[in-house]
Motif scaffolding. Structure first.
Motif, mmCIF file in Angstrom:
data_model
loop_
_atom_site.group_PDB
_atom_site.id
_atom_site.type_symbol
_atom_site.label_atom_id
_atom_site.label_comp_id
_atom_site.label_asym_id
_atom_site.label_seq_id
_atom_site.Cartn_x
_atom_site.Cartn_y
_atom_site.Cartn_z
ATOM 1 N N GLN A 193 -10.163 6.371 11.860
ATOM 2 C CA GLN A 193 -9.279 7.516 12.110
ATOM 3 C C GLN A 193 -10.052 8.782 12.455
ATOM 4 N N TRP A 194 -11.147 9.033 11.727
ATOM 5 C CA TRP A 194 -11.825 10.329 11.863
ATOM 6 C C TRP A 194 -13.153 10.216 12.601
ATOM 7 N N TYR A 222 -3.603 20.574 7.411
ATOM 8 C CA TYR A 222 -3.070 19.216 7.506
ATOM 9 C C TYR A 222 -1.701 19.182 6.812
ATOM 10 N N TYR A 249 -4.243 16.119 14.840
ATOM 11 C CA TYR A 249 -4.788 16.280 13.492
ATOM 12 C C TYR A 249 -5.871 17.342 13.502
ATOM 13 N N ARG A 281 -2.947 1.569 12.875
ATOM 14 C CA ARG A 281 -1.684 1.063 12.322
ATOM 15 C C ARG A 281 -0.725 0.709 13.447
ATOM 16 N N PHE A 340 0.861 -1.182 0.000
ATOM 17 C CA PHE A 340 0.000 0.000 0.000
ATOM 18 C C PHE A 340 0.894 1.228 0.000
ATOM 19 N N ASN A 377 -0.755 -0.975 8.163
ATOM 20 C CA ASN A 377 -2.078 -0.361 8.383
ATOM 21 C C ASN A 377 -3.121 -1.464 8.581
ATOM 22 N N PHE A 432 -9.529 -0.920 1.393
ATOM 23 C CA PHE A 432 -8.389 -0.226 2.005
ATOM 24 C C PHE A 432 -8.711 1.113 2.670
ATOM 25 N N PHE A 433 -9.780 1.792 2.259
ATOM 26 C CA PHE A 433 -9.962 3.179 2.698
ATOM 27 C C PHE A 433 -11.143 3.409 3.642
ATOM 28 N N ARG A 487 -3.374 12.862 -0.123
ATOM 29 C CA ARG A 487 -2.193 12.385 0.597
ATOM 30 C C ARG A 487 -1.760 10.995 0.129
ATOM 31 N N ILE A 488 -2.713 10.233 -0.428
ATOM 32 C CA ILE A 488 -2.429 8.835 -0.782
ATOM 33 C C ILE A 488 -2.443 8.678 -2.299
ATOM 34 N N TYR A 547 5.803 4.655 0.183
ATOM 35 C CA TYR A 547 4.668 5.476 0.622
ATOM 36 C C TYR A 547 4.774 6.879 0.037
ATOM 37 N N ARG A 559 0.683 23.513 11.686
ATOM 38 C CA ARG A 559 -0.545 22.712 11.672
ATOM 39 C C ARG A 559 -1.624 23.285 12.577
ATOM 40 N N PHE A 571 -14.333 12.773 0.598
ATOM 41 C CA PHE A 571 -13.226 11.809 0.593
ATOM 42 C C PHE A 571 -13.581 10.550 -0.194
ATOM 43 N N TYR A 588 -10.707 2.312 7.471
ATOM 44 C CA TYR A 588 -9.568 3.029 8.071
ATOM 45 C C TYR A 588 -9.990 4.475 8.363
ATOM 46 N N THR A 589 -10.672 5.051 7.387
ATOM 47 C CA THR A 589 -11.076 6.454 7.512
ATOM 48 C C THR A 589 -12.125 6.629 8.615
#
Ligand code: UDP
Length: 372
Positions: A161-162, A351, A313, A283, A97, A274, A153-154, A176-177, A187, A345, A137, A157-158
């Motif tokens: 995370q959020w 970000y 963040y 992760r 990834f 991850n 994959f997304f 970012r990805i 990466y 930041r 997103f 995780y998202t």
């Protein structure tokens, strides 16, 4: 009485330390005020009892295409030319990834040429539902790789995370990805990449080591702002706090970091794995990969996202970004007076990556010096 040759820098992280250095080298006296009991902000690191350099606030990998920034950091540190590689644990396997040709091979059992990967991804996208241009997103990711890879994959995780629906997050996060049709599994593909050989903390200590710089640790700027008498302030703390939460609180996300040492030489094949779909952590990072440190045991860090705690963040949702716009009008007015600069930041509610923070810090302080 304002002291014309004195500046205050609020925060001894990357933004503040780079600004302090530029000001000090131009002959200005600088007092750096830091709330934490150490310098280096959230890129603080230290060697643990295993002799492994661990990142106190989670993994930081330096990468940039900006030569000026690279030259600047190299004045204060030697770098280990580490290239970051990540595997994503999905469907019970560790898969390369970000998405590249090898990811497609692993997930779908297809051996494709670069051109065939391009066709494969456009077919995946063609049979997916999303808004174009992307409004959020999810749209941004699905428009590049289609729904199946997004779900694998997304999506989860998202959400982890959020803690919100990916459709309520800015499409910008997806930038970012990268998605690659070739076999480059790094990466980042920036020209300059690495980890400071003696750590980020040492790098920042060297940046702050100048006869014109005084550092005060464990001090809250807002407790002493009146007594400082500086003619100029570089502020790197939270944007909303500076303005007394005038337009309401901005949201920040934090992490619970669980450091664990295992009685084995290696825990995982690469520095970061991850976990989009399984477990509660996002992760796991194994630190010894960064500097090639040798030890019989190994230390890793599990990241559990949370809403309170140290602000790591910013949250790129419409409501926060609307509030940010209001605060940034105040910032523009104050910066125009030449008395305050907002950098980083937290202070710009952006970000940023580490190199972007330094670039911003160098350019804002240099511009200020020229206008002076
Ligand atoms: N992301 C994802 N799956 C991954 C890695 C990242 O969905 O395996 C998304 C997720 O929303 C994450 C964002 O991309 O917050 C940015 O990822 P990055 O690795 O840049 O996060 P950071 O290192 O800033 O925590």
């Amino acid at each position: 009485m304002k002291n014309e040759n004195l500046s205050v820098v609020v925060g001894a992280g990357l933004a503040g330390s780079a600004a302090a250095r530029v000001l000090a080298e131009s002959g200005i006296r600088v007092v750096v005020i830091e709330k934490l009991s150490h310098v280096a902000g959230h890129c603080h690191d230290m060697k643990n009892e295993e002799g492994i350099t661990v990142h106190t606030y989670g993994p930081h990998i330096f990468h940039t295409n900006n030569r000026e920034v690279w030259q600047f950091v190299n004045r204060f540190a030697d770098f280990n030319y580490y290239q970051h590689r990540v595997l994503s644990y999905a469907d019970g396997r560790m898969i390369p990834f970000p998405i590249n040709r090898d990811t497609i091979a692993e997930v779908f059992g297809l051996t494709l040429s670069t051109n065939e990967v391009r066709t494969f991804l456009s077919e995946e996208v063609a049979r997916s539902q999303f808004s174009n241009p992307p409004r959020n997103f999810r749209d941004a990711v699905v428009s590049q790789v289609g729904e199946r890879l997004y779900e694998l994959f997304f999506k989860n995780y998202t959400i982890k995370q959020w803690e919100r629906d990916p459709e309520l997050l800015s499409p910008e996060i997806a930038r970012r990805i990268p998605v690659r049709e070739n076999r480059d599994s790094r990466y980042f593909t920036d020209k300059y990449q690495g980890i400071p050989s003696e750590g980020y903390t040492r790098m920042i200590e060297r940046m702050l080591d100048h006869p014109n710089i005084e550092v005060r640790l464990s001090t809250d700027y807002f407790d002493i702002v009146e007594e400082l008498g500086a003619s100029m302030t570089v502020y790197t703390g939270p944007l909303d706090r500076y303005f007394g939460y005038e337009y309401g609180e901005l949201e920040y996300r934090s992490l619970e970091l669980e450091f664990r040492t295992f009685d084995q030489e290696f825990y995982q094949p690469v520095a970061t794995v991850n976990y989009p779909n399984d477990y509660d952590w996002t992760r796991i990072t194994e630190f010894k990969h960064f500097l090639g440190e040798m030890s019989k045991r190994t230390t890793v860090c599990f990241e559990y996202p949370k809403s309170s705690g140290e602000p790591y963040y910013i949250v790129m949702s419409d409501d926060n970004l609307e509030k940010r716009e209001k605060y940034m009008k105040n910032v523009a007015e104050l910066e125009a007076t030449g008395k305050v600069l907002f950098i980083g930041r937290l202070a710009e509610y952006k970000y940023y990556n580490m190199d972007q923070v330094i670039a911003e810090s160098l350019s804002k302080t240099q511009q200020w010096l020229q206008a002076k």
